[in-house]
Design a protein around this motif. Structure first.
Motif, PDB file in Angstrom:
ATOM      1  N   GLY A  56      46.716  17.705 -25.213  1.00 54.93           N
ATOM      2  CA  GLY A  56      47.961  17.224 -24.641  1.00 54.93           C
ATOM      3  C   GLY A  56      49.033  18.297 -24.711  1.00 54.93           C
ATOM      4  O   GLY A  56      48.882  19.301 -25.398  1.00 54.93           O
ATOM      5  N   ASP A  57      50.098  18.094 -23.971  1.00 54.57           N
ATOM      6  CA  ASP A  57      51.286  18.954 -23.998  1.00 54.57           C
ATOM      7  C   ASP A  57      52.376  18.071 -24.593  1.00 54.57           C
ATOM      8  O   ASP A  57      53.111  17.406 -23.875  1.00 54.57           O
ATOM      9  CB  ASP A  57      51.626  19.408 -22.578  1.00 54.57           C
ATOM     10  N   ASN A  66      49.927   8.948 -25.767  1.00 55.19           N
ATOM     11  CA  ASN A  66      51.065   8.740 -24.869  1.00 55.19           C
ATOM     12  C   ASN A  66      51.179   9.817 -23.789  1.00 55.19           C
ATOM     13  O   ASN A  66      52.127   9.813 -23.019  1.00 55.19           O
ATOM     14  CB  ASN A  66      52.364   8.686 -25.672  1.00 55.19           C
ATOM     15  N   PHE A  67      50.215  10.704 -23.749  1.00 56.27           N
ATOM     16  CA  PHE A  67      50.219  11.845 -22.828  1.00 56.27           C
ATOM     17  C   PHE A  67      49.267  11.581 -21.669  1.00 56.27           C
ATOM     18  O   PHE A  67      48.213  10.971 -21.843  1.00 56.27           O
ATOM     19  CB  PHE A  67      49.777  13.105 -23.585  1.00 56.27           C
ATOM     20  N   ARG A  68      49.620  12.065 -20.484  1.00 57.53           N
ATOM     21  CA  ARG A  68      48.743  11.977 -19.316  1.00 57.53           C
ATOM     22  C   ARG A  68      48.755  13.289 -18.545  1.00 57.53           C
ATOM     23  O   ARG A  68      49.806  13.880 -18.327  1.00 57.53           O
ATOM     24  CB  ARG A  68      49.224  10.900 -18.332  1.00 57.53           C
ATOM     25  N   ILE A  69      47.556  13.720 -18.126  1.00 54.77           N
ATOM     26  CA  ILE A  69      47.434  14.790 -17.137  1.00 54.77           C
ATOM     27  C   ILE A  69      46.603  14.192 -16.019  1.00 54.77           C
ATOM     28  O   ILE A  69      45.475  13.734 -16.238  1.00 54.77           O
ATOM     29  CB  ILE A  69      46.841  16.103 -17.704  1.00 54.77           C
ATOM     30  N   GLN A  70      47.208  14.141 -14.828  1.00 54.71           N
ATOM     31  CA  GLN A  70      46.565  13.496 -13.692  1.00 54.71           C
ATOM     32  C   GLN A  70      46.496  14.441 -12.495  1.00 54.71           C
ATOM     33  O   GLN A  70      47.396  15.250 -12.279  1.00 54.71           O
ATOM     34  CB  GLN A  70      47.319  12.218 -13.309  1.00 54.71           C
ATOM     35  N   VAL A  71      45.401  14.314 -11.739  1.00 49.97           N
ATOM     36  CA  VAL A  71      45.219  15.111 -10.536  1.00 49.97           C
ATOM     37  C   VAL A  71      45.611  14.268  -9.327  1.00 49.97           C
ATOM     38  O   VAL A  71      45.479  13.047  -9.336  1.00 49.97           O
ATOM     39  CB  VAL A  71      43.777  15.642 -10.394  1.00 49.97           C
ATOM     40  N   TYR A  87      54.593  12.103 -20.070  1.00 47.36           N
ATOM     41  CA  TYR A  87      54.546  11.584 -21.426  1.00 47.36           C
ATOM     42  C   TYR A  87      55.301  10.263 -21.481  1.00 47.36           C
ATOM     43  O   TYR A  87      56.432  10.157 -20.992  1.00 47.36           O
ATOM     44  CB  TYR A  87      55.159  12.587 -22.419  1.00 47.36           C
ATOM     45  N   HIS A  88      54.679   9.257 -22.059  1.00 44.01           N
ATOM     46  CA  HIS A  88      55.272   7.935 -22.227  1.00 44.01           C
ATOM     47  C   HIS A  88      56.016   7.877 -23.562  1.00 44.01           C
ATOM     48  O   HIS A  88      55.397   8.034 -24.606  1.00 44.01           O
ATOM     49  CB  HIS A  88      54.180   6.865 -22.242  1.00 44.01           C
TER      50      HIS A  88
END
Length: 178
Positions: A56-57, A66-71, A87-88
């Protein structure tokens, strides 16, 4: 805590969590956007996508959950056209933070970024977040116009160098409250 879905759609796009087998292709897309470093003073991060996938970043004290990386892909062709990192719950539980949004330069000026953000804002509001934040380089005028047009038009803070100069850089954090 409420979170945006792992997969969601807009009129022309599908946005879904990054899969391990996509890391190399998504890193190449990320590197196509490295021209932004002329405005933010950063350098190319050759391990950005893999690190985001694995760790995560995260903000200080943040958690990977709470982190998301989406394409972002075109619905019809399934072409990879963008990347959304978010980030949530930062800096407070009611905040949704957009860490990074990039659309492939080959797909610029087609309204894809606006389409993604408009749907994202709707979802974030439905998930009862009270605000959305994004950090933008002060020298990136196109991004400032983009975000303010979409309602992230309140400056929450200015960070970085205090004086203007060719090799000086600063960011603004933009906010939209619901």
């Amino acid at each position: 805590m409420n979170q945006i879905p792992t997969k969601w759609k807009t009129k022309r796009l599908i946005v879904a969590d990054l899969r391990k087998e996509e890391i190399h292709h998504v890193q190449a897309l990320y590197e196509k956007g490295s021209y932004i470093h002329q405005w933010d003073g950063g350098t190319l991060d050759e391990g950005f996508v893999k690190r985001c996938y694995l760790e995560g970043d995260l903000p200080p004290g943040g958690t990977k959950e709470n982190f998301r990386i989406q394409v972002i892909r075109m619905k019809e062709s399934e072409d990879l056209v963008g990347l959304l990192v978010s980030y949530h719950g930062h800096p407070v539980a009611e905040s949704f933070y957009i860490n990074y949004l990039s659309i492939d330069p080959d797909y610029h000026k087609q309204g894809l970024g606006q389409e993604v953000v408009e749907e994202l804002l709707n979802m974030v509001k439905q998930h009862e977040f009270k605000e959305v934040r994004a950090n933008v380089a002060l020298k990136n005028w196109g991004a400032i116009r983009f975000w303010t047009k979409l309602g992230l038009d309140t400056i929450n803070g200015i960070y970085g160098d205090s004086e203007y100069g060719e090799n000086r850089f600063a960011d603004i954090e933009l906010v939209r409250k619901f």
